[in-house]
Design a protein around this motif. Structure first.
Motif, mmCIF file in Angstrom:
data_model
loop_
_atom_site.group_PDB
_atom_site.id
_atom_site.type_symbol
_atom_site.label_atom_id
_atom_site.label_comp_id
_atom_site.label_asym_id
_atom_site.label_seq_id
_atom_site.Cartn_x
_atom_site.Cartn_y
_atom_site.Cartn_z
ATOM 1 N N TYR A 1 -45.451 -21.199 24.611
ATOM 2 C CA TYR A 1 -46.301 -21.209 25.613
ATOM 3 C C TYR A 1 -47.780 -20.845 24.481
ATOM 4 O O TYR A 1 -48.869 -21.348 25.258
ATOM 5 N N LEU A 2 -47.631 -19.907 24.227
ATOM 6 C CA LEU A 2 -49.047 -19.336 23.631
ATOM 7 C C LEU A 2 -49.756 -20.355 22.331
ATOM 8 O O LEU A 2 -51.020 -20.657 22.363
ATOM 9 N N ILE A 3 -48.557 -21.314 21.732
ATOM 10 C CA ILE A 3 -49.026 -22.312 20.701
ATOM 11 C C ILE A 3 -49.737 -23.072 21.339
ATOM 12 O O ILE A 3 -50.560 -23.776 21.049
ATOM 13 N N ARG A 4 -48.678 -23.965 22.481
ATOM 14 C CA ARG A 4 -49.138 -24.991 23.286
ATOM 15 C C ARG A 4 -50.299 -24.633 23.894
ATOM 16 O O ARG A 4 -51.406 -25.867 23.157
ATOM 17 N N ALA A 5 -50.524 -23.803 24.775
ATOM 18 C CA ALA A 5 -52.063 -23.252 25.820
ATOM 19 C C ALA A 5 -53.096 -23.198 24.677
ATOM 20 O O ALA A 5 -54.786 -23.411 24.535
ATOM 21 N N VAL A 6 -53.173 -22.318 23.065
ATOM 22 C CA VAL A 6 -54.118 -22.724 21.921
ATOM 23 C C VAL A 6 -54.213 -23.710 21.809
ATOM 24 O O VAL A 6 -55.516 -24.207 21.467
ATOM 25 N N THR A 7 -53.703 -24.521 21.096
ATOM 26 C CA THR A 7 -53.744 -25.873 20.861
ATOM 27 C C THR A 7 -54.196 -27.194 21.825
ATOM 28 O O THR A 7 -55.454 -27.903 21.738
#
Length: 198
Positions: free
Chosen positions: A53-59
């Motif tokens: 979730y965090l990787i997708r959100a920051v991307t």
């Protein structure tokens, strides 16, 4: 893991991803911080895989940031193009942008210059000019046409002033799409001119 541990564990990874996308340390740090702030504000139970979730959100936040920068760059180019197009239609065509701004300062009174720039370059209508400078629309219209007439007169025998501070405000207004600092600079010029008369 608690929230503090999750932030501590994933912050370096997210910062690396953000930096690789935006290529600016400060922007990457801001994006990672915004991502964590949003993550902290939602229901953690609904997230199956926190890392993903965090990787997708920051991307996604990085891509939004890059799109915003691209739009601002396009607006800057459009605003400068409008200015250059107008100069080509006058006898300022042979001048570069710095010199053209100096000519505006030399040939126009502060209020004429303010009305002219905001209307011609930033597409203010007469209603907005009236609100900005507390002048009637008809007066703003007269100022604009007077400025255009003055700019079409001979320019070879005028002394060009130092306009470096004003030019910086103008470029920032074009680049960031926000004319508020430029408007303040224009109003300061107007007030200075008024105070010299008394």
């Amino acid at each position: 893991m608690n929230k503090a541990q999750i932030i501590s564990q994933y912050q370096p990874l997210l910062h690396t991803i953000a930096y690789n996308l935006v290529r600016c340390k400060e922007d990457a740090e801001d994006i990672v911080q915004e991502t964590f702030v949003k993550w902290l504000s939602i229901d953690q139970q609904k997230i199956e895989n926190t890392k993903a979730y965090l990787i997708r959100a920051v991307t996604n936040n990085c891509l939004n940031h890059l799109n915003s920068l691209r739009k601002k760059k396009e607006e800057y180019i459009d605003n400068v193009s409008v200015m250059i197009k107008h100069f080509k239609e006058t006898n300022l065509a042979h001048l570069d942008m710095d010199t053209a701004i100096k000519v505006l300062h030399a040939k126009l009174e502060p209020l004429e210059r303010a009305v002219y720039l905001l209307k011609e370059v930033f597409d203010f209508d007469y209603e907005e000019l009236q609100q900005t400078f507390d002048k009637k629309k008809d007066h703003c219209r007269q100022l604009f046409f007077r400025a255009k007439k003055k700019l079409n007169e001979e320019t070879s025998k005028i002394d060009l002033p130092d306009t470096s501070k004003f030019l910086e405000s103008f470029r920032n207004a074009c680049h960031f799409g926000n004319a508020s600092d430029l408007i303040q600079e224009l109003k300061k010029d107007i007030n200075t001119a008024i105070s010299k008369k008394f």
